[in-house]
Design a protein around this motif. Structure first.
Motif, PDB file in Angstrom:
ATOM      1  N   MET A   1      35.720  41.170  35.843  1.00  0.00           N
ATOM      2  CA  MET A   1      35.128  40.048  36.551  1.00  0.00           C
ATOM      3  C   MET A   1      35.387  38.760  35.772  1.00  0.00           C
ATOM      4  SD  MET A   1      33.631  39.844  39.350  1.00  0.00           S
ATOM      5  CE  MET A   1      32.600  38.848  40.332  1.00  0.00           C
ATOM      6  N   TYR A   2      35.505  37.689  36.440  1.00  0.00           N
ATOM      7  CA  TYR A   2      35.800  36.399  35.814  1.00  0.00           C
ATOM      8  C   TYR A   2      34.531  35.722  35.320  1.00  0.00           C
ATOM      9  CZ  TYR A   2      34.766  35.369  40.704  1.00  0.00           C
ATOM     10  OH  TYR A   2      34.189  35.330  41.936  1.00  0.00           O
ATOM     11  N   GLU A   3      34.718  34.876  34.304  1.00  0.00           N
ATOM     12  CA  GLU A   3      33.606  34.142  33.701  1.00  0.00           C
ATOM     13  C   GLU A   3      34.017  32.690  33.500  1.00  0.00           C
ATOM     14  OE1 GLU A   3      32.499  36.052  30.077  1.00  0.00           O
ATOM     15  OE2 GLU A   3      32.429  38.029  30.995  1.00  0.00           O
ATOM     16  N   LEU A   4      33.070  31.888  33.075  1.00  0.00           N
ATOM     17  CA  LEU A   4      33.314  30.480  32.793  1.00  0.00           C
ATOM     18  C   LEU A   4      34.387  30.343  31.709  1.00  0.00           C
ATOM     19  CD1 LEU A   4      32.180  27.753  33.716  1.00  0.00           C
ATOM     20  CD2 LEU A   4      30.608  27.864  31.799  1.00  0.00           C
ATOM     21  N   ASP A   6      37.515  31.105  31.822  1.00  0.00           N
ATOM     22  CA  ASP A   6      38.654  32.020  31.921  1.00  0.00           C
ATOM     23  C   ASP A   6      39.830  31.279  32.539  1.00  0.00           C
ATOM     24  OD1 ASP A   6      37.135  34.068  30.928  1.00  0.00           O
ATOM     25  OD2 ASP A   6      36.999  35.194  32.803  1.00  0.00           O
ATOM     26  N   ILE A   7      41.043  31.699  32.203  1.00  0.00           N
ATOM     27  CA  ILE A   7      42.264  31.150  32.788  1.00  0.00           C
ATOM     28  C   ILE A   7      42.713  32.156  33.852  1.00  0.00           C
ATOM     29  CG2 ILE A   7      44.610  30.328  32.368  1.00  0.00           C
ATOM     30  CD1 ILE A   7      42.416  28.755  30.835  1.00  0.00           C
ATOM     31  N   VAL A   8      42.859  31.678  35.090  1.00  0.00           N
ATOM     32  CA  VAL A   8      43.220  32.571  36.195  1.00  0.00           C
ATOM     33  C   VAL A   8      44.510  32.112  36.867  1.00  0.00           C
ATOM     34  CG1 VAL A   8      40.832  33.250  36.639  1.00  0.00           C
ATOM     35  CG2 VAL A   8      41.788  31.303  37.867  1.00  0.00           C
ATOM     36  N   GLU A   9      45.139  33.045  37.562  1.00  0.00           N
ATOM     37  CA  GLU A   9      46.334  32.755  38.366  1.00  0.00           C
ATOM     38  C   GLU A   9      45.952  32.913  39.826  1.00  0.00           C
ATOM     39  OE1 GLU A   9      50.796  34.525  39.177  1.00  0.00           O
ATOM     40  OE2 GLU A   9      49.720  35.151  37.383  1.00  0.00           O
ATOM     41  N   MET A  10      46.332  31.933  40.632  1.00  0.00           N
ATOM     42  CA  MET A  10      46.047  31.987  42.062  1.00  0.00           C
ATOM     43  C   MET A  10      47.280  32.531  42.798  1.00  0.00           C
ATOM     44  SD  MET A  10      43.006  30.908  41.886  1.00  0.00           S
ATOM     45  CE  MET A  10      42.313  30.346  43.420  1.00  0.00           C
ATOM     46  N   LYS A  11      47.103  32.949  44.043  1.00  0.00           N
ATOM     47  CA  LYS A  11      48.217  33.512  44.816  1.00  0.00           C
ATOM     48  C   LYS A  11      49.300  32.484  45.088  1.00  0.00           C
ATOM     49  CE  LYS A  11      45.587  37.215  46.931  1.00  0.00           C
ATOM     50  NZ  LYS A  11      44.995  37.755  48.141  1.00  0.00           N
ATOM     51  N   THR A  18      52.529  24.428  38.440  1.00  0.00           N
ATOM     52  CA  THR A  18      51.792  25.338  37.556  1.00  0.00           C
ATOM     53  C   THR A  18      50.918  26.271  38.383  1.00  0.00           C
ATOM     54  OG1 THR A  18      51.706  23.606  35.900  1.00  0.00           O
ATOM     55  CG2 THR A  18      50.187  25.418  35.607  1.00  0.00           C
ATOM     56  N   ASN A  19      50.714  27.473  37.878  1.00  0.00           N
ATOM     57  CA  ASN A  19      49.838  28.419  38.553  1.00  0.00           C
ATOM     58  C   ASN A  19      48.744  28.914  37.616  1.00  0.00           C
ATOM     59  OD1 ASN A  19      48.933  29.787  40.742  1.00  0.00           O
ATOM     60  ND2 ASN A  19      50.476  31.371  40.700  1.00  0.00           N
ATOM     61  N   ARG A  20      48.347  28.074  36.663  1.00  0.00           N
ATOM     62  CA  ARG A  20      47.288  28.416  35.706  1.00  0.00           C
ATOM     63  C   ARG A  20      46.108  27.474  35.929  1.00  0.00           C
ATOM     64  NH1 ARG A  20      48.595  31.108  30.953  1.00  0.00           N
ATOM     65  NH2 ARG A  20      47.309  29.671  29.739  1.00  0.00           N
ATOM     66  N   TRP A  21      44.928  28.046  36.108  1.00  0.00           N
ATOM     67  CA  TRP A  21      43.716  27.282  36.375  1.00  0.00           C
ATOM     68  C   TRP A  21      42.625  27.745  35.427  1.00  0.00           C
ATOM     69  CZ3 TRP A  21      43.507  23.693  40.433  1.00  0.00           C
ATOM     70  CH2 TRP A  21      44.597  23.698  41.301  1.00  0.00           C
ATOM     71  N   GLU A  22      41.787  26.803  34.976  1.00  0.00           N
ATOM     72  CA  GLU A  22      40.631  27.140  34.150  1.00  0.00           C
ATOM     73  C   GLU A  22      39.377  26.995  34.997  1.00  0.00           C
ATOM     74  OE1 GLU A  22      38.172  25.764  30.166  1.00  0.00           O
ATOM     75  OE2 GLU A  22      40.038  24.734  30.673  1.00  0.00           O
ATOM     76  N   LYS A  54      44.980  37.088  39.547  1.00  0.00           N
ATOM     77  CA  LYS A  54      44.564  37.848  38.370  1.00  0.00           C
ATOM     78  C   LYS A  54      44.028  36.914  37.285  1.00  0.00           C
ATOM     79  CE  LYS A  54      49.243  37.934  36.503  1.00  0.00           C
ATOM     80  NZ  LYS A  54      50.363  38.755  36.122  1.00  0.00           N
ATOM     81  N   ILE A  55      43.336  37.513  36.322  1.00  0.00           N
ATOM     82  CA  ILE A  55      42.836  36.781  35.157  1.00  0.00           C
ATOM     83  C   ILE A  55      43.916  36.844  34.091  1.00  0.00           C
ATOM     84  CG2 ILE A  55      41.068  36.712  33.363  1.00  0.00           C
ATOM     85  CD1 ILE A  55      39.199  38.128  35.420  1.00  0.00           C
ATOM     86  N   LEU A  56      44.373  35.676  33.620  1.00  0.00           N
ATOM     87  CA  LEU A  56      45.422  35.623  32.605  1.00  0.00           C
ATOM     88  C   LEU A  56      44.844  35.684  31.201  1.00  0.00           C
ATOM     89  CD1 LEU A  56      47.644  32.834  34.187  1.00  0.00           C
ATOM     90  CD2 LEU A  56      48.041  35.296  34.233  1.00  0.00           C
TER      91      LEU A  56
END
Length: 62
Positions: A1-4, A6-11, A18-22, A54-56
């Protein structure tokens, strides 16, 4: 599960390329900051769950 913080990738990638989000805020809505250009977006948790791939990187407590 994701938390505050975390760096995630969107579809779909952001228009800046860029496809990296915090994750910078969590609640009923999730606020994300693009790590490429700094753009901030807010998504309903349900939308975020559908669009996250996914969570990176997991945030570690220091």
């Amino acid at each position: 599960m994701y938390e505050l913080h975390d760096i995630v990738e969107m579809k779909k990638p952001h228009p800046c390329g860029t496809n990296r989000w915090e994750i910078i805020r969590m609640g009923a809505d999730i606020k994300l900051e693009c790590l490429g250009c700094g753009h901030v977006v807010m998504l309903a948790r349900r939308q975020f769950d559908k669009r996250m791939k996914k969570i990176l990187e997991k945030h570690t407590e220091d």
